[in-house]
Design a protein around this motif. Structure first.
Motif, PDB file in Angstrom:
ATOM      1  N   ARG A 185       0.845  -1.195   0.000  1.00 42.08           N
ATOM      2  CA  ARG A 185       0.000   0.000   0.000  1.00 42.08           C
ATOM      3  C   ARG A 185       0.876   1.239   0.000  1.00 42.08           C
ATOM      4  O   ARG A 185       1.808   1.363   0.807  1.00 42.08           O
ATOM      5  CB  ARG A 185      -0.910  -0.008   1.223  1.00 42.08           C
ATOM      6  N   LEU A 186       0.575   2.189  -0.883  1.00 37.87           N
ATOM      7  CA  LEU A 186       1.365   3.405  -0.995  1.00 37.87           C
ATOM      8  C   LEU A 186       1.082   4.354   0.160  1.00 37.87           C
ATOM      9  O   LEU A 186      -0.052   4.480   0.619  1.00 37.87           O
ATOM     10  CB  LEU A 186       1.055   4.107  -2.320  1.00 37.87           C
ATOM     11  N   ALA A 187       2.127   5.056   0.596  1.00 40.51           N
ATOM     12  CA  ALA A 187       1.961   6.051   1.656  1.00 40.51           C
ATOM     13  C   ALA A 187       0.966   7.130   1.240  1.00 40.51           C
ATOM     14  O   ALA A 187       0.203   7.637   2.064  1.00 40.51           O
ATOM     15  CB  ALA A 187       3.310   6.666   1.997  1.00 40.51           C
ATOM     16  N   GLU A 188       0.952   7.475  -0.021  1.00 36.71           N
ATOM     17  CA  GLU A 188       0.027   8.493  -0.518  1.00 36.71           C
ATOM     18  C   GLU A 188      -1.425   8.078  -0.311  1.00 36.71           C
ATOM     19  O   GLU A 188      -2.284   8.908   0.000  1.00 36.71           O
ATOM     20  CB  GLU A 188       0.280   8.737  -2.001  1.00 36.71           C
ATOM     21  N   HIS A 189      -1.685   6.793  -0.478  1.00 33.64           N
ATOM     22  CA  HIS A 189      -3.029   6.246  -0.250  1.00 33.64           C
ATOM     23  C   HIS A 189      -3.408   6.404   1.224  1.00 33.64           C
ATOM     24  O   HIS A 189      -4.492   6.900   1.559  1.00 33.64           O
ATOM     25  CB  HIS A 189      -3.037   4.778  -0.677  1.00 33.64           C
ATOM     26  N   SER A 190      -2.509   6.007   2.102  1.00 27.99           N
ATOM     27  CA  SER A 190      -2.777   6.128   3.536  1.00 27.99           C
ATOM     28  C   SER A 190      -2.939   7.584   3.949  1.00 27.99           C
ATOM     29  O   SER A 190      -3.806   7.924   4.762  1.00 27.99           O
ATOM     30  CB  SER A 190      -1.645   5.481   4.340  1.00 27.99           C
ATOM     31  N   ALA A 191      -2.116   8.459   3.395  1.00 25.07           N
ATOM     32  CA  ALA A 191      -2.188   9.878   3.732  1.00 25.07           C
ATOM     33  C   ALA A 191      -3.535  10.471   3.322  1.00 25.07           C
ATOM     34  O   ALA A 191      -4.096  11.314   4.039  1.00 25.07           O
ATOM     35  CB  ALA A 191      -1.053  10.639   3.061  1.00 25.07           C
ATOM     36  N   TYR A 192      -4.054  10.044   2.194  1.00 27.19           N
ATOM     37  CA  TYR A 192      -5.358  10.546   1.750  1.00 27.19           C
ATOM     38  C   TYR A 192      -6.435  10.216   2.782  1.00 27.19           C
ATOM     39  O   TYR A 192      -7.244  11.074   3.168  1.00 27.19           O
ATOM     40  CB  TYR A 192      -5.725   9.945   0.397  1.00 27.19           C
ATOM     41  N   HIS A 193      -6.461   8.973   3.234  1.00 26.57           N
ATOM     42  CA  HIS A 193      -7.495   8.577   4.190  1.00 26.57           C
ATOM     43  C   HIS A 193      -7.276   9.210   5.556  1.00 26.57           C
ATOM     44  O   HIS A 193      -8.241   9.533   6.256  1.00 26.57           O
ATOM     45  CB  HIS A 193      -7.566   7.051   4.273  1.00 26.57           C
ATOM     46  N   MET A 194      -6.016   9.424   5.945  1.00 24.60           N
ATOM     47  CA  MET A 194      -5.770  10.148   7.191  1.00 24.60           C
ATOM     48  C   MET A 194      -6.300  11.558   7.089  1.00 24.60           C
ATOM     49  O   MET A 194      -6.876  12.111   8.034  1.00 24.60           O
ATOM     50  CB  MET A 194      -4.268  10.151   7.513  1.00 24.60           C
ATOM     51  N   GLY A 195      -6.131  12.167   5.920  1.00 28.42           N
ATOM     52  CA  GLY A 195      -6.631  13.524   5.719  1.00 28.42           C
ATOM     53  C   GLY A 195      -8.140  13.607   5.790  1.00 28.42           C
ATOM     54  O   GLY A 195      -8.693  14.541   6.378  1.00 28.42           O
ATOM     55  N   THR A 196      -8.831  12.615   5.215  1.00 25.86           N
ATOM     56  CA  THR A 196     -10.301  12.630   5.270  1.00 25.86           C
ATOM     57  C   THR A 196     -10.794  12.324   6.691  1.00 25.86           C
ATOM     58  O   THR A 196     -11.820  12.858   7.122  1.00 25.86           O
ATOM     59  CB  THR A 196     -10.903  11.616   4.276  1.00 25.86           C
ATOM     60  N   PHE A 197     -10.035  11.502   7.421  1.00 29.32           N
ATOM     61  CA  PHE A 197     -10.396  11.208   8.814  1.00 29.32           C
ATOM     62  C   PHE A 197     -10.198  12.423   9.701  1.00 29.32           C
ATOM     63  O   PHE A 197     -11.044  12.740  10.546  1.00 29.32           O
ATOM     64  CB  PHE A 197      -9.530  10.033   9.309  1.00 29.32           C
TER      65      PHE A 197
END
Length: 213
Positions: free
Chosen positions: A199-211
């Motif tokens: 899983r890409l860090a960019e993917h995780s960062a996106y969901h952290m941002g929406t959370f």
């Protein structure tokens, strides 16, 4: 039939993360005999999502809208029903469904952990099928694990006692919160299975941002 559905899902960078069988159960569409849970398939899911029309149109909730379109289309092709973990109450019990699959478990930090994706597991939807489709069960990766997830939260917000959401948000808002915001939850990343998942860090960062909004 499982192989056919897995191949259909893979074309959209989705994976069958588990499933269970049932017999016309309350809370499911009439005639349901199997439920298959779908989530991101890596590597490739995030670049694929970013090239899809729902992402490019700059409207809200691109991934939820994409999930509705793609999984809804799969359901139509299979004469099944598409079910989603979003969209408003009453919500479908995806957490409980996941535990029934024998491929997803309640982790030491109370988050779900999946056989191949560890604590990075997420669900985009489910297929309620009229056919009986068996998905092989697995052994929980938590068995014999040193459980680094228990001590990984830098804010002390997530551990064996559960999840202190306000403490998590407070930490993310501070100067030290950048690591989790940019690379994803430290607890999820601490899982040995998660570390082997592409899983890409960019993917995780996106969901952290929406959370954390």
């Amino acid at each position: 039939m499982l192989a056919e559905i897995e191949a259909m899902a893979a074309r959209h960078f989705l994976a069958v993360l588990g499933g269970f069988t049932c017999d016309d159960e309350a809370g499911l569409p009439a005639g349901t005999r199997s439920v298959l849970l779908l989530g991101p398939l890596e590597p490739g899911y995030w670049p694929h999502i970013k090239a899809e029309p729902e992402w490019l149109d700059a409207k809200s909730d691109p991934i939820d809208r994409w999930s509705r379109r793609v999984i809804g289309s799969m359901a139509c092709d299979l004469a099944a029903k598409a079910l989603f973990p979003f969209g408003g109450a009453p919500y479908h019990p995806f957490y409980q469904w996941a535990l029934r699959t024998g491929r997803v478990w309640d982790s030491p930090v109370r988050l779900l952990v999946q056989a191949e994706q560890g604590l990075l597991v997420s669900f985009r939807g489910a297929l309620a099928l009229k056919e009986r489709v068996e998905v092989a069960r697995a052994v929980s990766p938590c068995e014999g694990c040193a459980r680094p997830c228990l001590d990984a939260c830098p804010a002390g917000a997530l551990g064996a006692a559960g999840y202190d959401v306000p403490a998590c948000h407070a930490y993310l808002s501070g100067a030290s919160g950048g690591d989790c915001m940019n690379f994803g939850c430290a607890v999820r990343r601490a899982c040995p299975v998660s570390q082997g998942y592409a899983r890409l860090a960019e993917h995780s960062a996106y969901h952290m941002g929406t959370f954390h909004t």
